[in-house]
Design an enzyme around this catalytic site. Structure first.
Site, PDB file in Angstrom:
ATOM      1  N   HIS A  73     -11.693  -5.401   8.780  1.00  0.00           N
ATOM      2  CA  HIS A  73     -12.244  -5.221   7.431  1.00  0.00           C
ATOM      3  C   HIS A  73     -13.654  -4.652   7.468  1.00  0.00           C
ATOM      4  O   HIS A  73     -14.459  -4.941   6.580  1.00  0.00           O
ATOM      5  CB  HIS A  73     -12.282  -6.556   6.672  1.00  0.00           C
ATOM      6  CG  HIS A  73     -10.947  -7.153   6.391  1.00  0.00           C
ATOM      7  ND1 HIS A  73     -10.161  -7.715   7.359  1.00  0.00           N
ATOM      8  CD2 HIS A  73     -10.247  -7.288   5.235  1.00  0.00           C
ATOM      9  CE1 HIS A  73      -9.052  -8.178   6.822  1.00  0.00           C
ATOM     10  NE2 HIS A  73      -9.069  -7.931   5.544  1.00  0.00           N
ATOM     11  N   GLU A 114       0.810  -1.222   0.000  1.00  0.00           N
ATOM     12  CA  GLU A 114       0.000   0.000   0.000  1.00  0.00           C
ATOM     13  C   GLU A 114       0.843   1.272   0.000  1.00  0.00           C
ATOM     14  O   GLU A 114       0.445   2.277  -0.579  1.00  0.00           O
ATOM     15  CB  GLU A 114      -0.973   0.009   1.181  1.00  0.00           C
ATOM     16  CG  GLU A 114      -2.198  -0.883   0.981  1.00  0.00           C
ATOM     17  CD  GLU A 114      -1.925  -2.359   1.244  1.00  0.00           C
ATOM     18  OE1 GLU A 114      -0.803  -2.685   1.691  1.00  0.00           O
ATOM     19  OE2 GLU A 114      -2.819  -3.189   0.996  1.00  0.00           O
TER      20      GLU A 114
HETATM   21  C1  LIG Z   1      -2.259  -4.706   4.082  1.00  0.00           C
HETATM   22  C2  LIG Z   1      -3.253  -5.576   3.397  1.00  0.00           C
HETATM   23  N1  LIG Z   1      -3.509  -5.389   2.101  1.00  0.00           N
HETATM   24  C3  LIG Z   1      -4.394  -6.161   1.447  1.00  0.00           C
HETATM   25  C4  LIG Z   1      -5.070  -7.156   2.094  1.00  0.00           C
HETATM   26  C5  LIG Z   1      -6.140  -7.992   1.382  1.00  0.00           C
HETATM   27  N2  LIG Z   1      -5.730  -9.380   1.298  1.00  0.00           N
HETATM   28  C6  LIG Z   1      -6.201 -10.310   2.148  1.00  0.00           C
HETATM   29  S1  LIG Z   1      -5.529 -11.821   1.875  1.00  0.00           S
HETATM   30  C7  LIG Z   1      -4.590 -11.210   0.609  1.00  0.00           C
HETATM   31  C8  LIG Z   1      -3.672 -12.104  -0.142  1.00  0.00           C
HETATM   32  C9  LIG Z   1      -2.634 -12.678   0.747  1.00  0.00           C
HETATM   33  O1  LIG Z   1      -1.821 -13.481  -0.003  1.00  0.00           O
HETATM   34  P1  LIG Z   1      -0.759 -14.411   0.679  1.00  0.00           P
HETATM   35  O2  LIG Z   1       0.052 -13.631   1.648  1.00  0.00           O
HETATM   36  O3  LIG Z   1      -0.027 -15.103  -0.404  1.00  0.00           O
HETATM   37  O4  LIG Z   1      -1.614 -15.456   1.542  1.00  0.00           O
HETATM   38  P2  LIG Z   1      -2.616 -16.548   1.011  1.00  0.00           P
HETATM   39  O5  LIG Z   1      -3.956 -15.931   0.928  1.00  0.00           O
HETATM   40  O6  LIG Z   1      -2.135 -17.055  -0.284  1.00  0.00           O
HETATM   41  O7  LIG Z   1      -2.559 -17.599   2.076  1.00  0.00           O
HETATM   42  C10 LIG Z   1      -4.813  -9.855   0.411  1.00  0.00           C
HETATM   43  C11 LIG Z   1      -4.192  -9.039  -0.640  1.00  0.00           C
HETATM   44  C12 LIG Z   1      -4.789  -7.313   3.467  1.00  0.00           C
HETATM   45  N3  LIG Z   1      -5.420  -8.219   4.203  1.00  0.00           N
HETATM   46  N4  LIG Z   1      -3.878  -6.530   4.083  1.00  0.00           N
END
Ligand SMILES: Cc1ncc(C[n+]2csc(CCOP(=O)(O)OP(=O)(O)O)c2C)c(N)n1
Ligand SMILES: Cc1ncc(C[n+]2csc(CCOP(=O)(O)OP(=O)(O)O)c2C)c(N)n1
Ligand SMILES: [Mg+2]
Ligand SMILES: [Mg+2]
Lengths: 319, 325, 319, 325
Positions: B129, B60
């Site tokens: 959220h 971000e």
């Molecule tokens: C700071 C922030 N930005 C965006 C999000 C929205 N978000 C929730 S899960 C996710 C993807 C996370 O990916 P990863 O770390 O690879 O974990 P996975 O879901 O694959 O287990 C995002 C972008 C968030 N929770 N926090």
């Protein structure tokens, strides 16, 4: 690498200009003529000059709290810059910015940021824009070693790498962040290795050798323009003065300080230029005199300029 | 007039502005394939291609930096910072790097950036959220903030936001998207000026200022209050910064009574700011205490059993209105 | 590496427990019994189990949105966990946390964080505390691949490296962050290389092979306890389901999804244990039956538990 | 009684608490050799050693994380986040990770963290090193905030902050340090409870609520107003969260008039929150509009010529008070 005479002379002149500027600003600060804080870049001149000698006026830079050298190398006139640091109406930012936030799109400077790390993502945004608009501009973020540990550095550099943006992160490693040594603030012993975590080249150069800086940046600019993405460059340099004016920097050993004075990039460059036949001693002296004259004028301009009118508080914002 | 959903309205606004001005582009996490998590940007990637719709890493601060840097150099970025809480991840970037330079540079630089974010509780999205950060963002000088409650307002305000030369935060409410809220939106192009409130319901007894989902709850409460013989005027500020004081004051001339209903913890909320403005500039119009119908000063609980209690609702508004009658 | 039978059986049982839990939670969600969002970790079980098989109850973990597996592997009982996910009063966090924020210091879980990156610095703080208090505890942050690009990951890992803290950053690389592929979000092709930017070991393992995970973490724990600092481990794994329940994950090719189903770590581990003579087919089936029974009970507990009383909104805060 | 400076008071508070409880430790950028940029922690490293006084990298999010993680596991960290603006760098960490979990976990976890930061303008530190973020931070549920104006208050409040089991933000004003402000502070140990205001000057005509440097300006203005026959009561809330409403209401019972003077841009300031509380809960006591004497809604200009105009001062307070007499 061959650098044309014209450019070499510009580089020398610009390094001297930064040195004279910084030392005089230091004097003026000591004399109580400058409000706030100033962070001087004396001793680090080869870095901004080696970088900006590769840039066009329409290329972009972002800068940090120790930014005078960056701005001067990018072409900001000394008079409006000095006036700004004095808080005068005629300053490039009407006195609203001061030493730490000098900004002028006319020379491609998107701003000097006081929040460490911010220069990286902002310059990355300019690089993105260049790519989207299809120009061949590049963007350079100037940061210090301490800033390598900020989240913004990481997020910005990773984004530039992922998107192969025409971006250069230039880190002036003077080994200190205020009173904290970089080698206490990270487990790395070779800072340029940080680039390996992003899958981009990480180059270490002697930041007190303007030729070395120039060449590394030359390559990085060429890489950027070829669309191959960003480069991280570490210029190994040192601070001749305290963190800011007034800092007695007792946390540094005398030996280290002496060493730094010895590594002065300006006599070194001057000697080399004379050896190369680009410059003679009298010509070099003349440059110095001219710059001092220029700085006298700038100081005069700043001193004689008025402060902004009180109503200026309410302009430049939509309130 | 045709009716479209709140989601479609958001989509149309961005789509129209992107086709109108090729400097407008949009980026964020998961905007390309998902068209953002709730789908409001779906299809834009296919229509405008990879140079105008970009998926970012989870970064971000880099996203706001990229918005600033591109805005300073000729582009008009729209950056999608998903959930309002994520704005706090890049709070310095918004507060220091995006909103101060116009002033600090003496007008030498400007950043036409639009930030879009979801806000609002009611779908058990839990403590990180579900928030509305309107009041917290109002503490940032140099930022305009809009918070539309209807499809019509969403479209018109987002279009204005994208055309604005200062940074603008656009909040839209998850519930208004997910509930499929529909409303009349003309085919013909229009914009709504930033900083203009809308009187959603005229009334003479009490002025109720309410935003986003709360506007709808206020309108529902209005019907019930009518049955009790109390006639409330419902004003939706639509823009929180700058705020349209005049419309509120005008209403107070009639009613002399003010209740502010927003979906934020009470302390430091947008309701507090509005109350302060009125207590300072329109005190003489007031005939009763200014009531704030807000959430408690806590995080937002996950379980619907508590989330429902946490959120301001019709009953709480009715109680507040009745108390000052 | 020899792992004692007892532990191997715990590992198998725990992997099955996670799988059964996740699939049943998926069903319950589809049936509309669970509020909000759930992110399931089916297919990734070898990671939390291989990690937590190396941890004591008083070691620390932090978790993320896809955290059920981490919590189960660290010892959180299924009943209070299920009740929490159902939003019930009997939930481990009284229904205030939900699926995404499960927290219980009783099993050393400092919290599951919804803001990507946060698990890293928070676990680093626990590691710092262990060091300052002179215990031999270690702290592990579980994160996903997408989170590698957050500033918090960077700042936290650098701090742990600089201070040589007993910390492990365990990254479950399922190659997706929502609909964004990690290899579009960074220029790295080998994620574990990110560790090189911090001067610490970066280890890549097959995250669907619980032995490989166990061994890498075993080394990392030993290193941490020797006071040599953190390790970054990438577990290469895959997601059997969508990002969250309801995500049709059309952005993934069918081939990739099929491939993932084939890589299932549980049959693989089961086969190995049977080959090793640790387990027989009937014993393995029995374990599965038992766990299903346990989950039936947990679901019953959750379903039959009441929701919290409205007044609970006002507790647990100083307001 | 002995007099010590504001800086010494801060130092003593931290020193005493560190020697009283070995779980207390302090870390931040440049706390070790510099004892923080303004020197308020000087000597602590020599006294308590490298395990209790730690220099960090420039990593504010890691610092808050380190505070949370160590607080959850038995330590009582003090984290020095230098300038108030830098808090926005770790805003999510404070807002989401530090202040929500106690509630979200259903009371299963608590973080006894003290954050110390400089705030305040008046030394030409320019747009990113001069701010007061009190109002912005008041929007964070779960955070206590103190803002002492005197050496006595600084010492007593900081000691209480360190002993508090919830996260506490301590702001101290750069100007009160750099001007060498002195005040009476007993040798004997004492603490000041969080959430208790102090009446710095009794008066009967107008209640002036003012914080930090503004308290001093209000007291100076009081003398000038006295000459005009106007007798103001000056209340220093000292704690902004929770805020001591009772003391303010009590004063209003006497005066019926309220001016709030804080060093923040007006919109979303702590003044707005205080005004809203009064307009809601003590409306009947009010005989005049509530005035907010604040800064304009802009960044802070560098040049002293403008910074001076930007800051609220005695004249502005006198004008506001006179307007409602
Ligand atoms: C700071 C922030 N930005 C965006 C999000 C929205 N978000 C929730 S899960 C996710 C993807 C996370 O990916 P990863 O770390 O690879 O974990 P996975 O879901 O694959 O287990 C995002 C972008 C968030 N929770 N926090
Ligand atoms: C986010 C943030 N944290 C802390 C500071 C305070 N600060 C100002 S300069 C500085 C040191 C910067 O060191 P470095 O990047 O090496 O640059 P140098 O001063 O050596 O040129 C620090 C910590 C800041 N400006 N921003
Ligand atoms: Mg440095
Ligand atoms: Mg992933």
């Amino acid at each position: 690498m061959k650098i044309e005479k014209e450019k070499l002379l510009w580089m020398y002149r610009t390094m001297v200009r930064i040195r004279v500027f910084e030392e005089r600003i230091g004097d003026e600060f000591a004399a109580g003529k400058i409000p706030g804080f100033v962070h001087l870049s004396s001793g680090q001149e080869a870095n901004p000059v080696g970088v900006c000698a590769n840039l066009r006026r329409d290329d972009y830079i972002t800068s940090n709290h120790r930014g005078h050298g960056h701005l001067i190398a990018k072409g900001l006139p000394l008079d409006i810059m000095t006036a700004e640091i004095f808080g005068k109406k005629t300053g490039v930012n009407k006195g609203k910015a001061g030493s730490q936030h000098l900004t002028d799109m006319a020379v491609g400077c998107l701003g000097a940021e006081g929040i460490q790390g911010t220069p990286v993502p902002v310059a990355v945004g300019a690089a993105l824009s260049a790519k989207l608009r299809g120009t061949d501009q590049v963007a350079v973020a100037f940061i210090g070693d301490g800033t390598l540990n900020t989240g913004r550095f990481h997020e910005g550099l990773n984004l530039a790498a992922a998107w192969k943006l025409p971006f250069i992160c230039y880190c002036e490693n003077n080994t200190w962040a205020e009173s904290t040594n970089i080698y206490d603030a990270t487990a790395l012993t070779d800072i340029s290795q940080r680039a390996m975590g992003y899958g981009i080249p990480g180059i270490a150069v002697d930041g007190n050798d303007v030729f070395a800086v120039y060449e590394a940046v030359y390559e990085a600019v060429a890489r950027a323009k070829r669309g191959e993405g960003p480069t991280f460059i570490e210029g190994r340099t040192c601070r001749r003065r305290g963190h800011f004016e007034g800092d007695s920097h007792l946390y540094r050993g005398q030996e280290e300080k002496d060493e730094c004075l010895k590594r002065d990039p300006i006599p070194r460059f001057r000697k080399k230029l004379i050896e190369m036949g680009i410059l003679t001693e009298p010509e070099a002296d003349k440059i110095e005199r001219e710059i001092k004259g220029e700085m006298d004028e700038a100081l005069k301009f700043a001193e004689e300029s008025p402060f902004p009118e009180p109503e200026e508080v309410y302009t430049d914002e939509f309130v | 007039m045709r009716e479209i959903t709140y989601l479609q309205a958001i989509h149309e606004a961005v789509d129209e502005e992107m086709s109108r001005d090729e400097k407008v582009f949009v980026f964020g996490e998961d905007v390309r394939q998902w068209g953002a998590p709730l789908g409001e940007l779906k299809g834009l990637f296919e229509k405008y291609g990879p140079n105008r719709v970009l998926d970012t890493p989870i970064s971000e601060t880099a996203m706001i930096g990229a918005a600033i840097g591109s805005a300073a150099t000729g582009m008009r970025p729209i950056v999608h910072i998903m959930f309002a809480e994520f704005l706090t991840v890049c709070w310095s970037d918004i507060f220091n790097a995006m909103c101060k330079p116009r002033y600090m540079s003496g007008g030498k630089i400007m950043f036409p950036v639009t930030i879009m974010s979801y806000c609002g509780a009611g779908i058990s999205a839990a403590g990180e959220h579900s928030g509305c950060l309107d009041g917290m963002e109002m503490s940032i000088p140099g930022l305009k903030i809009v918070a539309p409650s209807t499809p019509y307002d969403a479209k018109g305000l987002i279009k204005s936001a994208i055309r604005e030369d200062n940074p603008v935060q656009v909040f839209y409410h998850k519930n208004l998207i997910l509930s499929g809220l529909k409303g009349e939106v003309p085919e013909k192009e229009y914009t709504i000026p930033l900083g203009k409130a809308d009187v959603k319901r005229e009334g003479s007894d009490v002025t109720v200022v309410a935003t986003m989902l709360m506007t709808h709850r206020a309108l529902a409460a209005a019907e019930k209050l009518k049955a009790k013989g109390i006639d409330i005027e419902v004003i939706d500020p639509r823009s929180l910064a700058p705020i349209d004081k005049e419309t509120i004051f005008k209403s107070l001339k009639k009613t002399g009574k003010l209740v502010i209903m927003v979906e934020e913890p009470k302390t430091g909320s947008s309701a507090s700011e509005i109350a302060a403005v009125v207590a300072e500039e329109a005190f003489d119009l007031l005939k009763a205490p200014i009531k704030r119908v807000c959430a408690p000063d806590t995080a937002i609980p996950f379980t619907p059993a508590l989330e429902k209690v946490w959120m301001p609702d019709e009953d709480k508004l009715i109680k507040a209105v009745t108390e000052i009658m």
